[in-house]
Design an enzyme around this catalytic site. Structure first.
Site, PDB file in Angstrom:
ATOM      1  N   HIS B 141       0.879  -1.164   0.000  1.00  8.37           N
ATOM      2  CA  HIS B 141       0.000   0.000   0.000  1.00  8.37           C
ATOM      3  C   HIS B 141       0.925   1.225   0.000  1.00  8.37           C
ATOM      4  CE1 HIS B 141      -2.746   2.972   1.789  1.00  8.37           C
ATOM      5  NE2 HIS B 141      -3.751   2.152   1.532  1.00  8.37           N
ATOM      6  N   ASP B 218       3.310  -3.642   8.455  1.00  7.46           N
ATOM      7  CA  ASP B 218       2.042  -2.931   8.276  1.00  7.46           C
ATOM      8  C   ASP B 218       0.951  -3.975   8.536  1.00  7.46           C
ATOM      9  OD1 ASP B 218      -0.295  -1.829   7.402  1.00  7.46           O
ATOM     10  OD2 ASP B 218       0.435  -1.245   5.419  1.00  7.46           O
ATOM     11  N   GLN B 221      -4.226  -4.677   7.551  1.00  3.82           N
ATOM     12  CA  GLN B 221      -5.205  -5.609   6.976  1.00  3.82           C
ATOM     13  C   GLN B 221      -5.307  -6.895   7.779  1.00  3.82           C
ATOM     14  OE1 GLN B 221      -7.349  -5.006   4.622  1.00  3.82           O
ATOM     15  NE2 GLN B 221      -6.534  -3.029   3.972  1.00  3.82           N
ATOM     16  N   LYS B 244     -10.202   0.186  10.434  1.00  2.00           N
ATOM     17  CA  LYS B 244     -10.339  -1.066   9.686  1.00  2.00           C
ATOM     18  C   LYS B 244     -10.681  -2.229  10.616  1.00  2.00           C
ATOM     19  CE  LYS B 244      -6.994   0.095   6.055  1.00  2.00           C
ATOM     20  NZ  LYS B 244      -7.802   0.568   4.938  1.00  2.00           N
ATOM     21  N   CYS B 384      -4.764   2.341  -3.614  1.00  2.00           N
ATOM     22  CA  CYS B 384      -3.520   2.882  -3.050  1.00  2.00           C
ATOM     23  C   CYS B 384      -2.354   1.917  -3.218  1.00  2.00           C
ATOM     24  CB  CYS B 384      -3.681   3.260  -1.590  1.00  2.00           C
ATOM     25  SG  CYS B 384      -4.919   4.537  -1.325  1.00  2.00           S
TER      26      CYS B 384
END
Lengths: 155, 431
Positions: B141, B218, B221, B244, B384
């Site tokens: 991303h 990261d 997700q 999220k 993105c």
């Protein structure tokens, strides 16, 4: 399909998207503009040839949704052979149509836009207005670069 | 189906917790929300936590000695503990940020400041210069790519990356070539927001640690969908977002191992992150407060704490098992429609319920429009992740993504609407 969808994807738009006018870049002309729609990554490169104050060949290449492709196609046909001032006027009228939220414009104004009035339904979908305006943004930028844009209308 | 998944009754109860899922769309259509990878919907407990904070406890935290200030501070710190427990770390290693993007910028600017000599001797391990290398992946991303590009531009370090296979998996076989003695950071996402592929994090961490590089994750997700224990994964730093994982917007967290957090110089400076301030200079509070200058997003933090607790109470094993069913259902639904190609693994193993696809002859925007007309909300565009789309030679995809409240009926409605796309544009049902 809903009525709004039928208004959005008029047959004329689908036909133009499938058989676009002016697609495929001609030899470099008077000016060129590259525009992107950052939300979806759509891109267009547009070239204009000017003969004095009159627009000659308008060609473009790019990738995008059916709305952006059809709008480029209709625009090319509409402005080719027109005086620059007239092309800019048409651009302003088209932008006004896109910001009408689907209500449309005065009949006289709409008549001037010809096939481009088929995009009236797009104005009901705020997320798609940018698609319809991509090509017109490229035309305005190319004319500004060519130094023939009417500065007072340049906003 | 294993016993760990949510039962039909449990799933109905979960859906009843999300007021927005009860609304209808234009023409009275049922909402089929398949855009959870962009942002999740919020359960009552999150909305109520914010409401309760504002109506009962609102006050400035970590300052003031009145009862409200004490209660507000307690709520803020309790939320920190809830988020910490959710990912298996200590509360004082969690820094509130505005989201994962802000977290990645906090880390990269702290390293930037360390490179300028700020933070003293302790920060030297984070300083970068010409000759140093940062490794990312082609699947990232933009939030785990652009901050590193900028850090390289500021410090003279070089950005390198590993690629993505045709199936949409990271080319971990390239780590041996790309990660070397000069590597100072290896930053990857735990799961791709486009392909849904889950990264083999321990392999990445091993490659990073072998050369003494920082392993950065990261986890945006992954934390809403999988049980995640950050220390067990072996990473050194991780970021994720509240919105999220069923929490509010405007809040997120950065976690780092204590010694790294202590070595990081401050980035945003000002009130409540200091110890002693004179007209000439200041000394700084220990982490996490060192990184929380100014009045914080307290109500949102409290909401994120409630979201973490909600997911933990459901049990992340059950959430993951439920979503594994949705992964298979989404892949099956897409496979049944002619002329549709998945960008990402078609094998449901090590994969989230995030399915990006292209429809032959129809642009993603037009696909999304037809689905929207059927009440199905998907994301269209590059999500993105422009380099990843470029890797596959496309500008845009449509993406269906699930969360804990997504049902098999949602996936069916999506499949039915997807089957209408090509015929609507005058293309055959067959590719």
């Amino acid at each position: 399909m809903s009525q709004a969808m039928e208004q959005l994807y008029q047959q004329l738009i689908l036909d133009h998207a499938k058989h676009p006018h002016g697609k495929g870049l001609a030899e470099p002309g008077t000016a060129e503009s590259h525009q992107v729609n950052p939300t979806c990554g759509d891109e267009v490169t547009l070239r204009v040839h000017l003969d004095g104050d009159t627009l000659g060949k308008v060609s473009w290449d790019g990738q995008g949704c059916s709305i952006s492709q059809a709008s480029l196609s209709v625009m090319s046909g509409l402005v080719e052979g027109q005086p620059v001032a007239r092309a800019e006027e048409l651009g302003e009228t088209f932008r006004a149509l896109m910001h009408s939220r689907g209500a449309g414009l005065d009949e006289d104004l709409e008549d001037e836009l010809g096939d481009a009035t088929a995009f009236t339904g797009v104005a009901q979908f705020p997320a798609r207005v940018k698609c319809a305006l991509l090509g017109w943004a490229a035309l305005r930028d190319a004319l500004a670069q060519a130094g023939v844009a009417n500065k007072e209308e340049d906003r | 189906m294993t016993t760990a998944a949510l039962s039909a009754g449990e799933l109905a109860a979960v859906r009843a917790d999300f007021p927005l899922l009860g609304r209808t769309l234009r023409g009275g259509r049922r909402l089929v929300y398949l855009d959870s990878a962009a942002t999740s919907q919020k359960p009552d407990v999150v909305i109520d936590a914010e409401l309760e904070f504002y109506t009962q406890r609102n006050a400035a935290v970590h300052r003031g000695a009145h009862q409200l200030a004490e209660e507000a501070t307690e709520a803020y710190e309790q939320a920190r503990a809830q988020v910490a427990a959710f990912v298996g770390v200590a509360a004082d290693e969690i820094v509130w940020t505005a989201g994962a993007t802000a977290g990645m910028n906090l880390l990269t600017y702290a390293m930037s400041n360390a490179s300028l000599g700020r933070g003293g001797a302790a920060a030297r391990r984070l300083a970068l210069g010409p000759g140093d290398e940062i490794v990312v992946t082609e699947a990232e991303h933009h939030a785990n790519l652009v901050p590193w590009q900028e850090l390289c531009a500021r410090t003279g370090a070089t950005l390198r990356w590993i690629g993505v296979s045709d199936e949409g998996r990271l080319r971990l076989d390239q780590l041996a070539d790309v990660v070397g003695e000069r590597t100072r950071v290896v930053a990857v996402s735990h799961a791709s927001n486009v392909t849904g592929a889950i990264t083999d994090v321990p392999t990445v961490v091993a490659a990073a640690h072998e050369v003494g590089a920082l392993a950065v994750l990261d986890a945006c997700q992954s934390v809403p969908h999988l049980p995640v224990d950050l220390p067990a994964l072996g990473v050194d730093v991780a970021v994720f977002s509240g919105h999220k994982m069923l929490g509010p917007t405007g809040v997120g967290a950065l976690w780092a191992r204590r010694e790294i957090l202590e070595a990081m110089p401050p980035v945003t400076t000002g009130g409540s992150m200091v110890e002693v301030v004179t007209m000439e200079s200041a000394t700084y509070a220990p982490p996490p407060l060192r990184f929380e200058a100014g009045t914080q997003m307290v109500a949102q933090a409290v909401g994120m704490g409630a979201a973490a607790r909600y997911l933990q109470d459901l049990g992340m094993d059950a959430v993951a098992e439920h979503e594994a069913q949705l992964t298979r259902a989404l892949l099956d639904a897409v496979a049944r429609v002619p002329g549709v190609r998945v960008i990402g693994p078609t094998d449901p193993v090590d994969r989230l319920a995030v399915v990006s696809f292209v429809v032959d002859g129809v642009h993603a925007h037009d696909v999304g429009q037809v689905l929207d007309d059927a009440g199905v909300a998907v994301r269209v565009g590059h999500h993105c992740a422009q380099p990843l789309h470029r890797r596959f030679g496309i500008a845009a995809t449509a993406r269906a993504s699930a969360s804990v409240y997504t049902t098999l009926e949602d996936v069916e409605a999506f499949g039915a609407a997807l089957a209408d796309v090509r015929p609507f544009f005058g293309l055959g049902g067959a590719a």
